[in-house]
Design a protein around this motif. Structure first.
Motif, mmCIF file in Angstrom:
data_model
loop_
_atom_site.group_PDB
_atom_site.id
_atom_site.type_symbol
_atom_site.label_atom_id
_atom_site.label_comp_id
_atom_site.label_asym_id
_atom_site.label_seq_id
_atom_site.Cartn_x
_atom_site.Cartn_y
_atom_site.Cartn_z
ATOM 1 N N VAL A 25 1.180 -1.353 0.108
ATOM 2 C CA VAL A 25 -0.194 0.231 -0.078
ATOM 3 C C VAL A 25 0.736 1.431 -0.166
ATOM 4 C CG1 VAL A 25 -1.285 1.161 1.863
ATOM 5 C CG2 VAL A 25 -2.055 -1.021 1.428
ATOM 6 N N GLN A 26 2.272 1.156 0.994
ATOM 7 C CA GLN A 26 2.768 2.412 1.115
ATOM 8 C C GLN A 26 3.430 2.901 -0.349
ATOM 9 O OE1 GLN A 26 6.305 2.155 3.571
ATOM 10 N NE2 GLN A 26 6.340 4.798 3.285
ATOM 11 N N GLU A 27 4.124 1.819 -1.258
ATOM 12 C CA GLU A 27 4.715 1.866 -2.672
ATOM 13 C C GLU A 27 4.225 2.081 -3.247
ATOM 14 O OE1 GLU A 27 8.118 1.504 -3.075
ATOM 15 O OE2 GLU A 27 8.018 1.222 -1.072
ATOM 16 N N LEU A 28 2.649 1.317 -3.201
ATOM 17 C CA LEU A 28 1.350 2.122 -4.553
ATOM 18 C C LEU A 28 0.924 3.687 -3.908
ATOM 19 C CD1 LEU A 28 -0.296 1.282 -6.876
ATOM 20 C CD2 LEU A 28 -1.668 0.971 -4.856
ATOM 21 N N SER A 29 1.061 4.114 -3.229
ATOM 22 C CA SER A 29 0.557 5.307 -2.440
ATOM 23 C C SER A 29 1.766 6.639 -3.492
ATOM 24 C CB SER A 29 0.566 5.620 -1.411
ATOM 25 O OG SER A 29 0.201 7.062 -1.436
ATOM 26 N N THR A 71 -6.375 10.073 1.269
ATOM 27 C CA THR A 71 -7.447 9.044 2.887
ATOM 28 C C THR A 71 -8.077 8.351 1.908
ATOM 29 O OG1 THR A 71 -6.932 11.777 3.647
ATOM 30 C CG2 THR A 71 -9.074 10.345 3.859
ATOM 31 N N ALA A 72 -8.921 8.611 0.513
ATOM 32 C CA ALA A 72 -9.620 8.098 0.208
ATOM 33 C C ALA A 72 -9.594 6.344 -0.152
ATOM 34 C CB ALA A 72 -10.777 8.201 -0.976
ATOM 35 N N TYR A 73 -8.268 6.599 -0.463
ATOM 36 C CA TYR A 73 -7.627 4.918 -0.858
ATOM 37 C C TYR A 73 -7.675 4.079 0.567
ATOM 38 C CZ TYR A 73 -3.724 2.014 -1.934
ATOM 39 O OH TYR A 73 -2.464 1.223 -2.295
ATOM 40 N N LEU A 74 -7.244 4.509 1.756
ATOM 41 C CA LEU A 74 -6.620 3.772 3.132
ATOM 42 C C LEU A 74 -7.824 3.830 3.483
ATOM 43 C CD1 LEU A 74 -4.080 6.298 4.304
ATOM 44 C CD2 LEU A 74 -3.083 4.099 3.342
ATOM 45 N N GLN A 75 -9.040 4.453 3.388
ATOM 46 C CA GLN A 75 -10.296 3.911 3.916
ATOM 47 C C GLN A 75 -10.856 2.634 3.479
ATOM 48 O OE1 GLN A 75 -12.448 7.704 3.342
ATOM 49 N NE2 GLN A 75 -12.431 8.330 6.121
ATOM 50 N N ARG A 76 -10.808 2.863 1.860
ATOM 51 C CA ARG A 76 -11.022 1.852 1.158
ATOM 52 C C ARG A 76 -9.897 0.662 1.458
ATOM 53 N NH1 ARG A 76 -10.530 5.027 -3.189
ATOM 54 N NH2 ARG A 76 -8.951 4.315 -4.142
ATOM 55 N N ARG A 79 -11.324 -1.246 4.668
ATOM 56 C CA ARG A 79 -12.496 -1.140 5.295
ATOM 57 C C ARG A 79 -12.627 -2.746 5.582
ATOM 58 N NH1 ARG A 79 -15.670 -0.514 0.213
ATOM 59 N NH2 ARG A 79 -14.738 1.745 0.472
ATOM 60 N N VAL A 80 -11.832 -3.756 5.429
ATOM 61 C CA VAL A 80 -12.172 -4.997 5.746
ATOM 62 C C VAL A 80 -11.755 -5.419 7.375
ATOM 63 C CG1 VAL A 80 -11.295 -7.259 5.479
ATOM 64 C CG2 VAL A 80 -11.665 -5.882 3.306
ATOM 65 N N ILE A 81 -10.680 -4.447 7.536
ATOM 66 C CA ILE A 81 -10.200 -4.878 8.421
ATOM 67 C C ILE A 81 -10.864 -4.251 9.960
ATOM 68 C CG2 ILE A 81 -7.948 -3.603 10.434
ATOM 69 C CD1 ILE A 81 -6.134 -4.223 7.936
ATOM 70 N N ARG A 82 -10.786 -3.254 9.672
ATOM 71 C CA ARG A 82 -12.378 -2.484 10.239
ATOM 72 C C ARG A 82 -13.471 -3.246 10.519
ATOM 73 N NH1 ARG A 82 -11.771 2.338 7.101
ATOM 74 N NH2 ARG A 82 -13.267 2.280 7.034
ATOM 75 N N SER A 83 -14.379 -3.455 9.031
ATOM 76 C CA SER A 83 -15.529 -4.451 9.467
ATOM 77 C C SER A 83 -15.136 -5.235 10.152
ATOM 78 C CB SER A 83 -16.008 -4.820 8.197
ATOM 79 O OG SER A 83 -14.913 -5.959 7.244
ATOM 80 N N GLU A 84 -13.826 -6.495 9.901
ATOM 81 C CA GLU A 84 -13.329 -7.915 10.498
ATOM 82 C C GLU A 84 -13.478 -7.215 12.510
ATOM 83 O OE1 GLU A 84 -13.559 -10.833 10.142
ATOM 84 O OE2 GLU A 84 -14.073 -9.923 8.223
ATOM 85 N N ALA A 85 -12.914 -5.829 12.760
ATOM 86 C CA ALA A 85 -13.173 -6.165 14.063
ATOM 87 C C ALA A 85 -14.013 -5.108 14.733
ATOM 88 C CB ALA A 85 -11.781 -4.515 14.464
ATOM 89 N N GLY A 86 -14.576 -4.749 13.666
ATOM 90 C CA GLY A 86 -16.367 -4.508 15.294
ATOM 91 C C GLY A 86 -17.063 -5.283 14.673
#
Length: 86
Positions: A25-29, A71-76, A79-86
């Protein structure tokens, strides 16, 4: 010496995979920022040199647009991690 890495998931392999994904993700950014710089320079000058690219500083509007895209990219991505954690 380095301390022990924090573990966020029950399976250590999941943490390792997360580390790999975050590296990609960092490299792509960074690459996306470079492509945006190339496009801006091409629009401005019609050509790009390595020196132009290394010296490029986006104007306020371009920097704000890049920050919003990031910001939008990181949110996408998270999203999976947040949905798994919550």
């Amino acid at each position: 010496t380095r301390g022990k890495r924090p573990q966020f998931f029950a399976d250590p392999g999941t943490d390792q995979l997360l580390g790999i994904v975050l590296g990609v993700v960092q490299e792509l950014s960074v690459l996306r920022d470079r492509v945006d710089a190339i496009h801006a320079l091409l629009d401005r000058k019609g050509m790009v040199t390595r020196e132009d690219l290394e010296a490029y500083v986006p104007d306020v509007d371009a920097a704000a647009a890049a920050a919003a895209e990031r910001t939008a990219y990181l949110q996408r991505v998270f999203r999976v991690i947040r949905s798994e954690a919550g």
